[in-house]
Design a protein around this motif. Structure first.
Motif, PDB file in Angstrom:
ATOM      1  N   GLN A 181     -10.082   5.586  17.538  1.00  0.00           N
ATOM      2  CA  GLN A 181     -10.070   5.787  15.923  1.00  0.00           C
ATOM      3  C   GLN A 181      -8.739   4.873  15.300  1.00  0.00           C
ATOM      4  OE1 GLN A 181     -13.182   6.852  14.685  1.00  0.00           O
ATOM      5  NE2 GLN A 181     -13.265   7.061  17.032  1.00  0.00           N
ATOM      6  N   ALA A 182      -8.668   3.929  15.993  1.00  0.00           N
ATOM      7  CA  ALA A 182      -7.118   3.102  15.741  1.00  0.00           C
ATOM      8  C   ALA A 182      -7.219   2.777  14.030  1.00  0.00           C
ATOM      9  CB  ALA A 182      -7.077   2.211  16.605  1.00  0.00           C
ATOM     10  N   HIS A 183      -8.466   2.709  13.812  1.00  0.00           N
ATOM     11  CA  HIS A 183      -8.628   1.853  12.236  1.00  0.00           C
ATOM     12  C   HIS A 183      -8.406   2.822  11.332  1.00  0.00           C
ATOM     13  CE1 HIS A 183     -12.363   4.119  13.223  1.00  0.00           C
ATOM     14  NE2 HIS A 183     -12.713   4.147  12.206  1.00  0.00           N
ATOM     15  N   LEU A 184      -8.417   4.218  11.434  1.00  0.00           N
ATOM     16  CA  LEU A 184      -8.037   5.256  10.486  1.00  0.00           C
ATOM     17  C   LEU A 184      -6.693   5.204  10.144  1.00  0.00           C
ATOM     18  CD1 LEU A 184      -9.936   8.395  12.047  1.00  0.00           C
ATOM     19  CD2 LEU A 184     -10.784   6.708  10.648  1.00  0.00           C
TER      20      LEU A 184
ATOM     21  N   MET B 234      -6.390  10.074  10.490  1.00  0.00           N
ATOM     22  CA  MET B 234      -6.185  10.437  11.914  1.00  0.00           C
ATOM     23  C   MET B 234      -5.685  11.895  12.174  1.00  0.00           C
ATOM     24  SD  MET B 234      -6.865   9.475  14.942  1.00  0.00           S
ATOM     25  CE  MET B 234      -6.783   8.036  15.346  1.00  0.00           C
ATOM     26  N   ALA B 235      -4.658  12.277  11.213  1.00  0.00           N
ATOM     27  CA  ALA B 235      -4.129  13.632  11.477  1.00  0.00           C
ATOM     28  C   ALA B 235      -5.381  14.803  11.083  1.00  0.00           C
ATOM     29  CB  ALA B 235      -2.960  13.693  10.794  1.00  0.00           C
ATOM     30  N   ALA B 236      -5.995  14.469  10.040  1.00  0.00           N
ATOM     31  CA  ALA B 236      -7.016  15.384   9.867  1.00  0.00           C
ATOM     32  C   ALA B 236      -8.090  15.374  10.718  1.00  0.00           C
ATOM     33  CB  ALA B 236      -7.517  14.913   8.212  1.00  0.00           C
TER      34      ALA B 236
ATOM     35  N   GLU C 218      -8.083  14.704  13.920  1.00  0.00           N
ATOM     36  CA  GLU C 218      -7.431  15.616  15.007  1.00  0.00           C
ATOM     37  C   GLU C 218      -7.538  17.117  15.224  1.00  0.00           C
ATOM     38  OE1 GLU C 218      -3.371  13.754  15.629  1.00  0.00           O
ATOM     39  OE2 GLU C 218      -4.385  12.225  16.877  1.00  0.00           O
ATOM     40  N   SER C 219      -7.238  17.454  13.864  1.00  0.00           N
ATOM     41  CA  SER C 219      -7.050  18.691  13.397  1.00  0.00           C
ATOM     42  C   SER C 219      -8.595  19.362  13.437  1.00  0.00           C
ATOM     43  CB  SER C 219      -6.621  19.021  11.988  1.00  0.00           C
ATOM     44  OG  SER C 219      -6.648  20.410  11.579  1.00  0.00           O
ATOM     45  N   ASP C 220      -9.575  18.612  12.893  1.00  0.00           N
ATOM     46  CA  ASP C 220     -10.932  19.378  12.935  1.00  0.00           C
ATOM     47  C   ASP C 220     -11.529  19.318  14.184  1.00  0.00           C
ATOM     48  OD1 ASP C 220     -11.026  19.497  10.225  1.00  0.00           O
ATOM     49  OD2 ASP C 220     -11.825  17.722   9.678  1.00  0.00           O
ATOM     50  N   VAL C 221     -11.142  18.008  14.787  1.00  0.00           N
ATOM     51  CA  VAL C 221     -11.706  18.236  16.289  1.00  0.00           C
ATOM     52  C   VAL C 221     -11.188  19.502  16.992  1.00  0.00           C
ATOM     53  CG1 VAL C 221     -11.267  17.320  18.517  1.00  0.00           C
ATOM     54  CG2 VAL C 221     -11.851  15.762  16.717  1.00  0.00           C
ATOM     55  N   HIS C 222      -9.784  19.850  16.969  1.00  0.00           N
ATOM     56  CA  HIS C 222      -8.954  20.726  17.697  1.00  0.00           C
ATOM     57  C   HIS C 222      -9.598  22.229  17.005  1.00  0.00           C
ATOM     58  CE1 HIS C 222      -5.843  23.368  19.690  1.00  0.00           C
ATOM     59  NE2 HIS C 222      -5.713  23.766  18.336  1.00  0.00           N
ATOM     60  N   ALA C 223      -9.815  22.348  15.866  1.00  0.00           N
ATOM     61  CA  ALA C 223     -10.130  23.559  15.106  1.00  0.00           C
ATOM     62  C   ALA C 223     -11.612  24.084  15.218  1.00  0.00           C
ATOM     63  CB  ALA C 223      -9.467  23.801  13.765  1.00  0.00           C
ATOM     64  N   THR C 224     -12.632  23.128  15.051  1.00  0.00           N
ATOM     65  CA  THR C 224     -13.771  23.421  14.840  1.00  0.00           C
ATOM     66  C   THR C 224     -14.909  22.725  15.931  1.00  0.00           C
ATOM     67  OG1 THR C 224     -13.368  23.480  12.306  1.00  0.00           O
ATOM     68  CG2 THR C 224     -15.454  23.223  13.048  1.00  0.00           C
ATOM     69  N   ILE C 225     -14.590  21.319  16.333  1.00  0.00           N
ATOM     70  CA  ILE C 225     -15.580  20.666  17.003  1.00  0.00           C
ATOM     71  C   ILE C 225     -15.357  21.001  18.431  1.00  0.00           C
ATOM     72  CG2 ILE C 225     -16.219  18.595  17.649  1.00  0.00           C
ATOM     73  CD1 ILE C 225     -15.236  17.281  14.917  1.00  0.00           C
ATOM     74  N   ALA C 226     -14.230  20.724  19.063  1.00  0.00           N
ATOM     75  CA  ALA C 226     -14.073  21.105  20.415  1.00  0.00           C
ATOM     76  C   ALA C 226     -14.295  22.732  20.709  1.00  0.00           C
ATOM     77  CB  ALA C 226     -12.734  21.004  20.953  1.00  0.00           C
TER      78      ALA C 226
ATOM     79  N   VAL D 176      -0.855  17.657   6.094  1.00  0.00           N
ATOM     80  CA  VAL D 176      -2.035  17.879   7.130  1.00  0.00           C
ATOM     81  C   VAL D 176      -1.459  19.002   7.897  1.00  0.00           C
ATOM     82  CG1 VAL D 176      -3.313  17.095   8.956  1.00  0.00           C
ATOM     83  CG2 VAL D 176      -2.730  15.484   7.118  1.00  0.00           C
ATOM     84  N   LYS D 177      -1.943  20.240   7.567  1.00  0.00           N
ATOM     85  CA  LYS D 177      -1.753  21.348   8.500  1.00  0.00           C
ATOM     86  C   LYS D 177      -0.187  21.589   8.462  1.00  0.00           C
ATOM     87  CE  LYS D 177      -6.165  21.987   9.284  1.00  0.00           C
ATOM     88  NZ  LYS D 177      -6.874  23.062   8.716  1.00  0.00           N
TER      89      LYS D 177
END
Length: 362
Positions: free
Chosen positions: A70-73, A78-80, A82-90, A218-219
């Motif tokens: 996601q280099a285009h973000l 990007m920080a948001a 990563e946060s959603d992936v870590h806290a909710t998706i994964a 962001v967090k």
């Protein structure tokens, strides 16, 4: 071909070549095996064939690669992400096999997420993007996120302040932030753009603000990146605001609107500790958001005669269509004003005093 299990179970074996390697899959009937081979041949010829084995992988093994792609973000986005992936998706999807995920699974996750509609929409959007990436990487034929129904949120009406109301809010807020209120209500900058504004971005001679960056909390981590649509823009300053902003300009890289301690303003802290109290003290609607000052700037500009394109440029919308979609009601009023001004022109020209003539059929 018949297998040694002919007469019981999956007795028909479909065999095909894939990239020079032999692939096999068992079926209960000959017709099913033939249908599979037809499907394989069709998709191999059209370039859409996906080896189903590539989808037999845990989601947690692919998420890091997707995030890195996601280099285009923008840094804040990007920080948001990563946060959603870590806290909710994964936590929810990490130990699931990618190929086994169905649309019903995604729908159940979305329905049971238990978050605000806008939050659900954002997190679902990130997971949908991940699944689309898996399709592009040849791990899925189609995304199981297609056709998922999202919770409907109650669309909040914008609140537009009048000049006396802006003055009341500015007078009620902590003196340190008084000029900030006027600034947001007359320039339309987003809070994060104003929080990152520096002396070097203010051109007093041209009466312009250069909006080139924004800062986001962001967090608990302050992340600086480009404005929301990724493009810099120039915003005009009123003479009134020009006088008020000059005392805030110091060294070239100094923040124009820092906290009393000279740090970045954090949106949540500013709202809960300062802004909400001023809103109540000024007798304004208690659900007045800081972002409503941006809407107020749009309203004041439109009523001052600004065109759609000018408002778009000032607010940094990606297109005039977005500006019209957001502020359609305000421009509807302007249409009435156009008719009134046209009436005034006709009246001033003296045409209304001319005698009427009848039209004869030719």
């Amino acid at each position: 071909t018949r297998t040694a299990l002919y007469g019981k179970g999956l007795r028909w074996l479909a065999v095909w070549s894939e990239g020079g390697d032999e692939r096999k899959k068992s079926f209960a009937t000959k017709d099913a095996a033939k249908a599979h081979l037809t499907w394989v041949e069709h998709n191999q010829r059209s370039g859409t064939y996906v080896n189903q084995d590539r989808g037999r992988v845990y989601v947690k093994e692919l998420l890091p690669d997707w995030v890195n792609a996601q280099a285009h973000l923008a840094p804040s986005t990007m920080a948001a992400t990563e946060s959603d992936v870590h806290a909710t998706i994964a936590p929810y999807w990490g130990n699931r096999i990618l190929a086994d995920i169905t649309r019903a699974d995604v729908q159940a996750w979305v329905t049971g997420m238990g978050k605000a509609a806008r939050t659900v929409d954002t997190i679902y959007g990130r997971f949908r993007s991940f699944l689309n990436w898996c399709v592009e990487e040849g791990r899925l034929v189609t995304s199981p996120a297609k056709g998922v129904n999202l919770p409907a949120g109650n669309k909040r009406e914008h609140i537009y302040l009048t000049i006396p109301e802006v003055r009341a809010l500015a007078d009620a807020i902590d003196a340190h932030y008084r000029d900030l209120v006027w600034f947001l209500a007359t320039t339309g900058l987003r809070f994060g753009e104003a929080a990152e504004l520096r002396t070097k971005d203010v051109d007093l001679r041209r009466k312009r603000i250069r909006v080139a960056r924004a800062v986001t909390d962001v967090k608990g981590r302050m992340v600086v990146g480009p404005p929301k649509n990724g493009e810099s823009r120039d915003v005009p300053l009123t003479g009134f605001m020009l006088d008020r902003i000059q005392p805030h300009l110091t060294t070239r890289d100094a923040l124009v609107f820092p906290t009393p301690r000279g740090k970045w303003m954090r949106s949540n802290n500013f709202k809960s500790r300062t802004y909400d109290k001023a809103v109540e003290a000024a007798g304004l609607p208690l659900d007045l958001w800081v972002h409503d000052l941006r809407h107020t700037a749009a309203s004041l500009s439109i009523h001052a005669g600004a065109s759609v394109k000018s408002v778009q440029r000032m607010l940094g919308h990606a297109s005039a269509k977005i500006t019209l979609d957001v502020y359609a009601g305000l421009f509807d009023q302007e249409l009435s004003d156009v008719a009134a001004r046209m009436d005034s022109l006709i009246s001033d020209s003296g045409i209304l005093n001319l005698p009427r003539t009848s039209l004869r059929a030719v």
